[in-house]
Design a protein around this motif. Structure first.
Motif, mmCIF file in Angstrom:
data_model
loop_
_atom_site.group_PDB
_atom_site.id
_atom_site.type_symbol
_atom_site.label_atom_id
_atom_site.label_comp_id
_atom_site.label_asym_id
_atom_site.label_seq_id
_atom_site.Cartn_x
_atom_site.Cartn_y
_atom_site.Cartn_z
ATOM 1 N N UNK A 125 -35.076 -14.332 3.512
ATOM 2 C CA UNK A 125 -33.765 -14.958 3.719
ATOM 3 C C UNK A 125 -33.144 -14.482 5.028
ATOM 4 N N UNK A 126 -33.386 -13.241 5.402
ATOM 5 C CA UNK A 126 -32.873 -12.743 6.673
ATOM 6 C C UNK A 126 -33.399 -13.584 7.833
ATOM 7 N N UNK A 127 -34.701 -13.860 7.836
ATOM 8 C CA UNK A 127 -35.268 -14.645 8.931
ATOM 9 C C UNK A 127 -34.871 -16.112 8.842
ATOM 10 N N UNK A 128 -34.696 -16.635 7.635
ATOM 11 C CA UNK A 128 -34.209 -18.007 7.522
ATOM 12 C C UNK A 128 -32.781 -18.130 8.037
ATOM 13 N N UNK A 129 -31.957 -17.122 7.743
ATOM 14 C CA UNK A 129 -30.572 -17.157 8.199
ATOM 15 C C UNK A 129 -30.452 -16.958 9.702
ATOM 16 N N UNK A 130 -31.497 -16.453 10.333
ATOM 17 C CA UNK A 130 -31.496 -16.323 11.796
ATOM 18 C C UNK A 130 -31.713 -17.660 12.489
ATOM 19 N N UNK B 198 -28.886 -22.533 10.669
ATOM 20 C CA UNK B 198 -28.233 -21.851 9.549
ATOM 21 C C UNK B 198 -27.020 -21.042 9.973
ATOM 22 N N UNK B 199 -26.865 -20.800 11.272
ATOM 23 C CA UNK B 199 -25.761 -19.982 11.750
ATOM 24 C C UNK B 199 -24.440 -20.753 11.692
ATOM 25 N N UNK B 200 -23.336 -20.073 11.429
ATOM 26 C CA UNK B 200 -22.038 -20.764 11.394
ATOM 27 C C UNK B 200 -21.619 -21.214 12.783
ATOM 28 N N UNK B 201 -20.709 -22.165 12.816
ATOM 29 C CA UNK B 201 -20.202 -22.673 14.093
ATOM 30 C C UNK B 201 -19.403 -21.565 14.781
ATOM 31 N N UNK B 202 -19.644 -21.385 16.045
ATOM 32 C CA UNK B 202 -18.940 -20.340 16.798
ATOM 33 C C UNK B 202 -17.464 -20.684 16.932
ATOM 34 N N UNK C 267 -19.038 -13.447 13.382
ATOM 35 C CA UNK C 267 -20.074 -12.440 13.146
ATOM 36 C C UNK C 267 -21.271 -12.704 14.051
ATOM 37 N N UNK C 268 -21.920 -11.636 14.449
ATOM 38 C CA UNK C 268 -23.127 -11.788 15.259
ATOM 39 C C UNK C 268 -24.230 -12.404 14.405
ATOM 40 N N UNK C 269 -25.212 -13.072 15.016
ATOM 41 C CA UNK C 269 -26.286 -13.690 14.227
ATOM 42 C C UNK C 269 -27.020 -12.710 13.327
ATOM 43 N N UNK C 270 -27.234 -11.484 13.810
ATOM 44 C CA UNK C 270 -27.946 -10.487 13.006
ATOM 45 C C UNK C 270 -27.105 -10.059 11.813
ATOM 46 N N UNK C 271 -25.813 -9.787 12.041
ATOM 47 C CA UNK C 271 -24.943 -9.370 10.944
ATOM 48 C C UNK C 271 -24.800 -10.473 9.903
ATOM 49 N N UNK C 272 -24.665 -11.696 10.364
ATOM 50 C CA UNK C 272 -24.540 -12.816 9.432
ATOM 51 C C UNK C 272 -25.822 -12.962 8.608
ATOM 52 N N UNK D 123 -27.992 -10.655 7.857
ATOM 53 C CA UNK D 123 -28.100 -9.550 6.898
ATOM 54 C C UNK D 123 -27.180 -9.782 5.708
ATOM 55 N N UNK D 124 -25.989 -10.305 5.950
ATOM 56 C CA UNK D 124 -25.065 -10.576 4.837
ATOM 57 C C UNK D 124 -25.626 -11.640 3.909
ATOM 58 N N UNK D 125 -26.206 -12.694 4.467
ATOM 59 C CA UNK D 125 -26.814 -13.744 3.644
ATOM 60 C C UNK D 125 -28.007 -13.184 2.872
ATOM 61 N N UNK D 126 -28.818 -12.328 3.504
ATOM 62 C CA UNK D 126 -29.953 -11.722 2.809
ATOM 63 C C UNK D 126 -29.487 -10.821 1.674
ATOM 64 N N UNK D 127 -28.399 -10.073 1.892
ATOM 65 C CA UNK D 127 -27.836 -9.257 0.814
ATOM 66 C C UNK D 127 -27.441 -10.136 -0.372
ATOM 67 N N UNK D 128 -26.787 -11.246 -0.072
ATOM 68 C CA UNK D 128 -26.355 -12.160 -1.138
ATOM 69 C C UNK D 128 -27.548 -12.725 -1.896
ATOM 70 N N UNK D 129 -28.620 -13.059 -1.181
ATOM 71 C CA UNK D 129 -29.805 -13.604 -1.848
ATOM 72 C C UNK D 129 -30.448 -12.575 -2.765
ATOM 73 N N UNK D 130 -30.524 -11.320 -2.304
ATOM 74 C CA UNK D 130 -31.100 -10.281 -3.146
ATOM 75 C C UNK D 130 -30.257 -10.057 -4.398
ATOM 76 N N UNK D 131 -28.952 -10.047 -4.255
ATOM 77 C CA UNK D 131 -28.080 -9.901 -5.421
ATOM 78 C C UNK D 131 -28.219 -11.089 -6.366
ATOM 79 N N UNK D 132 -28.354 -12.282 -5.811
ATOM 80 C CA UNK D 132 -28.535 -13.468 -6.653
ATOM 81 C C UNK D 132 -29.850 -13.401 -7.424
ATOM 82 N N UNK D 133 -30.884 -12.874 -6.797
ATOM 83 C CA UNK D 133 -32.166 -12.728 -7.489
ATOM 84 C C UNK D 133 -32.054 -11.733 -8.640
ATOM 85 N N UNK D 134 -31.402 -10.600 -8.404
ATOM 86 C CA UNK D 134 -31.227 -9.605 -9.458
ATOM 87 C C UNK D 134 -30.382 -10.158 -10.593
ATOM 88 N N UNK D 135 -29.416 -11.018 -10.258
ATOM 89 C CA UNK D 135 -28.528 -11.588 -11.277
ATOM 90 C C UNK D 135 -29.209 -12.636 -12.143
#
Length: 573
Positions: A101-106, A110-114, A121-126, A128-140
């Motif tokens: 998901x981190x690489x897909x969000x890059x 997939x990046x938000x409109x500037x 948010x920088x592309x890397x930070x964004x 990582x945040x999306x990847x965090x959300x995906x991992x939490x969604x998988x655990x849930x």
């Protein structure tokens, strides 16, 4: 999300269920029995069998992993040793989902409109945040908990699917010929899928990966590298054909596709059952994934949508066309979690609040129920829950463990802190709507695997039945079996320490164990005058699962009366 918090989330989810419990019925103990046979050298590594009977899954790699772990760790209990590679497979699933998901969000799409004046948010930070959300969604995801903690080919298929998912997602950002991560992941993932009993899924994912690489090779985007993309087209195409050939050579390909009809009431009932499974098994990812597809309906060919959608569709197709629906649906959870993560930036605040409140009430209620029933088991109060446990699990003797109690208490306090944190003022983050679902799922799973573990081991294990049989036969005696499935055979070998062999026309062992449902065919297999009925034994938590125990007797010569309890004088069930 802080890395330490995310790591603790994963540890709290992965470790419970792999530590401290015995093998459960049916697929868990059956697969473990086959691994023990392999480790002991009693069966072929290319055709693993349990007492001459092939396993439930036409697989090789999962049995190899468990057997190698048993041989490499002889100082551990075989059940614990066999779980170690499967625990690593679950950890691999979580890790690969995050990176995929981190690489897909890059992706630029997939990046938000500037913002007009910056500050986004920088592309890397964004990413990582999306990847965090995906991992939490998988655990849930509700369906992940039990099946991902079993030593079965289903978990191996999940891990290798996630590895392929990561490899294809990362292929656009890492040169596979200089950094071998994605390329090696694709090789291991597709080969592992085929050797884990899912060659058709491997072929479909390989073909889809080839199409993704082909589309990237023909893209005219300025950030595209056509030469790199064409190398991936060649790699994925060759790998797909190689995996298909490997599956054919090892005779792993089985035509098991059966699409339910709509004519008969039984078919319609099967469809309804499958729909209910889809709703609860993939909760809460499927509503968010559906919202992502709606919001991106005009850009479905975008890489961050098309890739997880293809992986999810392949898993859903396997769910509909195979008998093991839940285990096939397990493969859809990583891509559905990816789609769910991309829905979070577009959710309104009211929808996010609804998710939080529903999650808070649901998981808090579940945790309270688990604690109340545990207290009733320990103290007898409240009386009704204690009576229900005694009725459903007759003969169960509760035990108290300080380690389990402290782990459960700490998890409950962590849940209370998490709820307080979520209700307070904190920095807006994309992943915050998935914190309570993931935390609640982790809490309830940890409570079940600590407070309720003795009860679940007693209720979901063949250990009580195996010990009943072992107590009625001589230690180390040979026992013939008839009509027992692979799970029962593995349990009698592991829990009862019995030496088993299939029953035949000529009796060899002094004892015979017969499944109650197979007694009608017993006389077609064995010479009944050689056996005297001893007892009918029942698994305490299942009135319909019984076995009959016989003892071999000497047959009186023709024309003489048989000894009491033998031949014509034997007891009947």
């Amino acid at each position: 999300m802080p890395r330490l918090a995310l790591l603790l989330f994963c540890l709290a989810y992965v470790l419970p269920g792999f530590l401290g419990r015995g093998p459960w019925k049916n697929a868990d103990i059956a697969a473990f029995g086959t691994m023990r046979e392999l480790a002991a050298g009693n069966t072929s590594w290319l055709h693993p069998q349990l007492l001459g009977q092939a396993g439930e899954f036409e697989a090789l790699a999962p049995y190899w992993l468990g057997a190698l772990a048993i041989k490499a760790l002889p100082f551990l209990d075989p059940a614990l040793a066999a779980r170690i590679p499967f625990g690593l497979l679950l950890a691999l699933t979580l890790l690969c989902t995050w990176y995929a998901v981190y690489y897909l969000a890059r992706s630029p799409q997939a990046q938000p409109v500037a913002f007009a004046f910056g500050g986004e948010a920088s592309p890397v930070d964004y990413a990582r945040a999306i990847a965090d959300a995906a991992l939490l969604a998988l655990i849930a995801s509700l369906g992940l908990a039990q099946l991902s903690h079993e030593t079965t080919p289903a978990l191996a298929q999940l891990g290798f699917t996630a590895l392929v998912f990561y490899a294809v997602a990362a292929s656009a950002y890492r040169n596979a010929w200089k950094v071998m991560g994605p390329a090696l992941g694709l090789v291991v993932g597709l080969a592992g899928l085929a050797l884990s009993g899912a060659p058709t899924v491997a072929a479909l994912l390989g073909a889809g990966s080839t199409l993704v690489a082909l589309g990237r090779a023909q893209s005219t985007r300025p950030d595209n590298n056509p030469a790199h993309a064409w190398r991936w087209v060649l790699l994925t195409g060759i790998l797909t054909l190689a995996v298909a050939a490997l599956s054919w050579a090892l005779d792993l390909w089985r035509w098991r596709i059966e699409i339910p009809g709509l004519e008969s009431p039984a078919d319609r009932k099967e469809w309804r059952s499958m729909a209910r499974l889809l709703v609860w098994f993939t909760w809460p990812t499927w509503p968010l994934a559906a919202w992502t597809l709606w919001r991106w309906r005009r850009q479905l060919t975008s890489r961050h949508v098309a890739l997880p959608l293809w992986f999810a569709l392949v898993a859903l197709a396997a769910t509909v066309t195979t008998t093991a629906s839940d285990r096939s649906l397990l493969l859809s959870l990583p891509p559905l979690a990816a789609l769910a993560a991309f829905a979070l930036p577009t959710l309104k605040r009211s929808v996010a609040s609804l998710i939080d409140w529903f999650t808070l009430l649901f998981f808090t209620g579940c945790a309270i129920i688990i604690w109340v029933i545990w207290i009733a088991m320990q103290t007898g109060m409240p009386r009704q829950p204690a009576a229900n446990v005694a009725k459903l699990a007759p003969g169960f003797e509760p035990s108290f463990s300080w380690l389990a109690f402290l782990a459960a208490a700490l998890a409950t306090l962590a849940w209370a802190w998490l709820v307080k944190w979520r209700a307070g003022r904190q920095r807006a983050a994309v992943w915050k709507s998935m914190v309570l679902p993931a935390g609640g799922a982790t809490l309830c799973w940890l409570l079940l695997m600590t407070l309720w573990l003795p009860l679940l081991d007693y209720a979901r294990s063949y250990a009580p039945l195996s010990r009943q049989v072992a107590a009625r036969v001589e230690p180390g005696a040979c026992v013939e079996v008839h009509g027992l499935n692979s799970a029962q055979v593995a349990a009698f070998q592991y829990h009862g320490q019995l030496q088993l062999r299939r029953a035949g026309a000529k009796a060899v062992c002094p004892y015979l164990v017969v499944d109650a449902d197979a007694q009608d065919t017993l006389s077609d297999t064995v010479d009944m005058p050689e056996w005297a009925y001893l007892a009918k034994l029942r698994r305490p938590t299942d009135k319909n699962e019984n076995v009959a125990l016989y003892k071999r007797v000497s047959v009186a010569p023709s024309g003489q009366a048989a000894e009491p309890g033998t031949a014509s004088g034997r007891q009947r069930p």
